[in-house]
Structures are given as C-alpha cells and as structure tokens.
Design a protein around this motif. Structure first.
Motif: not given
Length: 262
Positions: A83-100, A102-105, A129-132
């Motif tokens: 029952g966990l909310k998941t999102v799948s993306f590779n965190v180890d791709v240089d230059g690829q922006t994470y799907p969130f 700015d300041g979301h978390f 970047r994605i941290l508040s």
C-alpha cells in the motif's frame, strides 16, 4: 542502483513476497521515523527504498505523505502490495532531472544508496533541488573506517565484501563507492548541506542481532554494551552504519554534528 545489479537484487529477494518476509533488517531501519521528532516533515521521499521497510514504518507511525522510489521490479511489487505510493526512476542518470518540482519535499531518506551510484554528485544536487528550504536529508552508507569493517579487513587481509560468498556477493558487485564517515560528510556538505545530527543505532532488532540473541543472550548482551561504550566514548567515524541528518543550507565552518545514540 546500477541497472546491472538489478538481477542480483532480484535473486536476493527471491522469496520475499511481503515486507514481513524481508530477512535483512538493519538498525538503520529501526530508528525511523523516531529521528523525525521535533521536525515537521509533511512530504517525505524514500529514495532507492528497497522493499519499503522504512517507508512503511513512516507511513504507519506518522501523518506525513510518503513516496517511495526504486527501479527493481521485485521491490516495487512488494511496496505496492504493502500500500505504499511508489515512483520508479533511475537516480543514477547524469543530467536527468528527477520528476519532482523544486522544494517539493521536507525530507529525503537515502539509506545505503549513495555507495551504489556512479553519478553521486548529480544525485546530491537533485536531492538539494527537490528539498524545501531547511529541508533534511537522512543518509547512510557503509562506513569503511568503522571498526566492524576495519578490524576483519586488517586481521584477514580480505576485501570488505567477499565476491565468492553468497552472503556478500550482492554488496561486492553492487557497491561502486567506498565512503567513510568523514568522506561522506565532506562530500554531502559540498553540495549545499549542513551537517546537523548523526544517529548511532544500538543493536536491538536487526536480523543479525536477533540471531545472535537467539544463539546466546550473554554474547548479545556483551555486544550491545560494547557498542554502547564505543558510541559514548568514541567518534562516529568508528561506527559501521551511522545515519547522518543534513539540513539544506550553506556550510558553516566549524559547525558540529550532534551525536545521538538510539
């Protein structure tokens, strides 16, 4: 996680259908979400979350919104079943922006992740970047200057993880970075973070300690108290698996990271 290590991860999790089946619990899992006390985290990302042990604890024991990330199909399946909310993306791709945005978390949890990454600089920049503003990063990596790693290495001359051992094979092939407490602290702080607290979990409910206690309560008692003495008297750099909390912000020279034994 490197994509070429996914097969080893899948093999390691072959018999895991639910989180309760996971038989490699660590004390770093136990201390969450207790380490959030006094911090008002509303949105939390558990990055490279594995089967969701920490994410599920946070979901069950706090009011925060939790999102768990991974790319391992088995891990995603177990987390979705829980029952966990998941999102799948590779965190180890240089230059690829994470799907969130700015300041979301308010908080990002990255346990036993950075040692698997080639592009760890990009990883830390994206977390920043994605941290508040004043958001927290909770990060851990095997501390190879810790006594539980260092002493066997010095006494046997073997590498930290044995490539021919079924128990250690995954770590040997999947770990591409070897940090110490000092080097991890230095590199994270160079990416716009300030060291805040370091948590040193005592042996209590990990898979390894539970097995030791079942074998010999006396040995378990001695081991726990020896670890307590080491943590009280020594530096965090002697601990095997410290969890460090960093606050997003500019580096303050001479700032002290508070040691907390849990």
């Amino acid at each position: 996680m490197r994509t070429d290590a996914i097969a080893l991860e899948e093999e390691r999790l072959d018999n895991v259908l639910n989180i309760v089946d996971y038989n490699s619990l660590h004390e770093r899992h136990r201390i969450f979400p207790g380490v959030f006390r006094g911090k008002d985290h509303k949105r939390i990302l558990d990055i490279a979350a594995g089967v969701g042990v920490v994410g599920k604890k946070i979901q069950n024991e706090s009011d925060a919104e939790v999102i768990c990330n991974d790319i391992c199909p088995k891990c995603l399946s177990v987390m979705n079943r829980a029952g966990l909310k998941t999102v799948s993306f590779n965190v180890d791709v240089d230059g690829q922006t994470y799907p969130f945005a700015d300041g979301h978390f308010d908080a990002v949890v990255a346990l036993a992740t950075i040692e698997h990454l080639i592009n760890f600089d990009h990883f830390l920049d994206e977390i920043n970047r994605i941290l508040s503003e004043n958001g927290r990063l909770y990060i851990s990596a095997p501390n190879y200057s810790g006594l539980p790693y260092l002493l066997p290495f010095l006494l046997t001359g073997k590498t930290f993880h044995d490539p021919v051992s079924e128990k250690d094979k995954y770590e040997f092939y999947a770990h591409v970075r070897y940090f110490t407490y000092r080097s991890l602290t230095d590199v994270v702080q160079k990416h716009g973070f300030v060291g805040d607290e370091v948590y040193l979990p005592l042996p209590e409910s990990s898979t390894r300690y539970t097995a030791l206690k079942e074998n010999s309560k006396l040995k378990a008692h001695v081991a726990r108290n020896m670890m307590r003495a080491l943590y009280r008297l020594g530096s965090p750099r002697w601990a095997a698996d410290p969890v460090i909390c960093f606050r997003k912000g500019n580096i303050k020279k001479g700032g002290k990271i508070n040691k907390i034994i849990l």
